[in-house]
Design an enzyme around this catalytic site. Structure first.
Site, PDB file in Angstrom:
ATOM      1  N   TYR A  53       6.747   7.175 -15.886  1.00  0.00           N
ATOM      2  CA  TYR A  53       7.415   6.080 -15.181  1.00  0.00           C
ATOM      3  C   TYR A  53       8.811   6.475 -14.732  1.00  0.00           C
ATOM      4  O   TYR A  53       9.459   7.287 -15.395  1.00  0.00           O
ATOM      5  CB  TYR A  53       7.516   4.846 -16.085  1.00  0.00           C
ATOM      6  CG  TYR A  53       6.215   4.143 -16.363  1.00  0.00           C
ATOM      7  CD1 TYR A  53       5.041   4.469 -15.701  1.00  0.00           C
ATOM      8  CD2 TYR A  53       6.161   3.126 -17.318  1.00  0.00           C
ATOM      9  CE1 TYR A  53       3.857   3.810 -15.987  1.00  0.00           C
ATOM     10  CE2 TYR A  53       4.981   2.463 -17.609  1.00  0.00           C
ATOM     11  CZ  TYR A  53       3.832   2.815 -16.938  1.00  0.00           C
ATOM     12  OH  TYR A  53       2.672   2.152 -17.235  1.00  0.00           O
ATOM     13  N   LEU A 238      -1.345 -10.060 -13.571  1.00  0.00           N
ATOM     14  CA  LEU A 238      -1.162 -10.842 -12.340  1.00  0.00           C
ATOM     15  C   LEU A 238      -1.775 -10.136 -11.140  1.00  0.00           C
ATOM     16  O   LEU A 238      -1.474 -10.468 -10.002  1.00  0.00           O
ATOM     17  CB  LEU A 238       0.330 -11.112 -12.099  1.00  0.00           C
ATOM     18  CG  LEU A 238       1.012 -11.944 -13.183  1.00  0.00           C
ATOM     19  CD1 LEU A 238       2.508 -12.055 -12.919  1.00  0.00           C
ATOM     20  CD2 LEU A 238       0.386 -13.334 -13.275  1.00  0.00           C
ATOM     21  N   GLY A 241       0.521  -8.765  -8.618  1.00  0.00           N
ATOM     22  CA  GLY A 241       1.229  -9.806  -7.882  1.00  0.00           C
ATOM     23  C   GLY A 241       0.341 -10.685  -7.029  1.00  0.00           C
ATOM     24  O   GLY A 241       0.801 -11.732  -6.537  1.00  0.00           O
ATOM     25  N   GLY A 245       0.300 -15.548  -5.562  1.00  0.00           N
ATOM     26  CA  GLY A 245       0.131 -16.160  -4.244  1.00  0.00           C
ATOM     27  C   GLY A 245       1.086 -15.652  -3.185  1.00  0.00           C
ATOM     28  O   GLY A 245       1.007 -16.054  -2.026  1.00  0.00           O
TER      29      GLY A 245
END
Length: 347
Positions: A53, A238, A241, A245
């Site tokens: 990362y 999620l 993302g 929405g």
């Protein structure tokens, strides 16, 4: 904050885990430290990172930067004992790290020493293999997955060899527990069998992708988790993302993940947007924030150890923290189940 056992290690981790993969590209060190401070205040004790990362993009120039950012926080606050820290050993195919070398007993001490140096700590609570040497069906490879080229004897030797190296690190005190990532049910049980047969740390957890839109874990992996006490650490809860929405209607917010990775790692499709519409409608009908609904739903799964979420702003972090005490009503769960049946495997 509810705490869950990390397998049979005796370690307890918070139900939510702070992900860090944007620290060093999309987030500065100062922003990362603010996120850590706020998350610990909210009761989170678990931070997940990796030697490769940050991402978006991964490059030789940035490898290890996220660990260094976390190390600066430890150096600043001297609160190492307040954090359960997880990091990962990169493996075959990640050219930016050790030129894509596979994970071996020789790479383990070097990789651990590098992580310890960057993290400014003497030990890692959970040391994970980022993906199997033999390959994985994760990251949309499930559509064409073919394990017939795997060599069982090579896999067996790899497991025995690396478990011996990991046990040496446990004895040295550099790692406390061992976990897997992007693994299968067969792979996980072989690791468990090998540890029982030859020694070495027992697998404590598996970190795989899991969300309302990616439910590959729901069958064989779920059974393995429950029966073998190997909980899931869910990443991308999620769906990169999508479930917020923010990408509906063709929107691509500036600085968002889609602005940096146009297909969201293979998640972007018309079927995906249709599924998101269904989940957004459920959230609206029940007066819920869609981000919090998606995270709270993950809490209901019987195999869940911790839910790894990431944020690129404090506003996003606050929304995510709002899911900590959110319990979904039976009607919401029924609507989610119906939406899943109507939109299975949308990417």
């Amino acid at each position: 904050m509810k705490m869950n056992p990390l397998g049979r290690t005796g370690i307890e981790v918070s139900e939510f885990c702070l992900g860090s993969m944007t620290w060093g590209t999309q987030n500065t060190a100062e922003e990362a430290h603010e996120q850590i401070d706020r998350s610990l205040d909210a009761g989170i004790n678990f931070i997940d990172t990796a030697e490769m990362y940050p991402v978006n993009p991964v490059s030789e120039e940035t490898v290890g930067r996220t660990e260094r950012i976390i190390g600066l926080w430890f150096e600043r606050d001297a609160r190492r004992e307040d954090v359960i820290l997880a990091t990962k050993h990169s493996g075959e195919g990640m050219s930016a790290v050790r030129e894509g070398a596979p994970i071996t007993s020789e790479t383990i001490p070097e990789a651990i020493e590098g992580s310890l140096r960057r993290l400014k700590t003497d030990y890692i609570d959970l040391y994970q293999f980022h993906w199997p040497n033999r390959g994985s069906y994760m990251f949309r490879k499930n559509w064409t997955y073919d394990p017939s080229g795997q060599m069982l004897l090579d896999t067996r030797h790899h497991m025995e060899d690396t478990l011996e190296a990991l046990q040496k690190e446990v004895k040295r005190g550099t790692i406390r527990a061992f976990g897997l990532s992007n693994e299968s049910a067969w792979g996980t049980t072989k690791w468990l069998e090998t540890a029982e047969r030859v020694g070495g740390p027992r697998v404590a957890s598996v970190q795989n992708e899991y969300s309302l839109m990616c439910r590959l874990y729901d069958t064989d992996m779920a059974e393995m988790s429950v029966q073998e006490d190997v909980p899931l650490l869910a990443f991308s809860p999620l769906a990169a993302g999508l479930l917020t929405g923010k990408y509906q209607g063709g929107a691509v917010p500036a600085g968002s993940r889609m602005s940096l990775s146009s297909n969201l790692g293979g998640r972007k499709s018309e079927r995906a947007f249709a599924a998101v519409d269904a989940y957004l409608e459920i959230a609206a009908r029940h007066g819920l924030d869609p981000t919090q609904m998606a995270l709270a739903w993950c809490r209901t799964r019987p195999f869940m150890g911790s839910i790894i979420f990431g944020s690129t702003s404090m506003a996003q972090l606050e929304v995510c923290l709002g899911a900590i005490d959110l319990d979904l009503a039976p009607e919401v769960m029924e609507d989610i189940a119906a939406a899943h049946r109507a939109h299975p495997m949308p990417y």
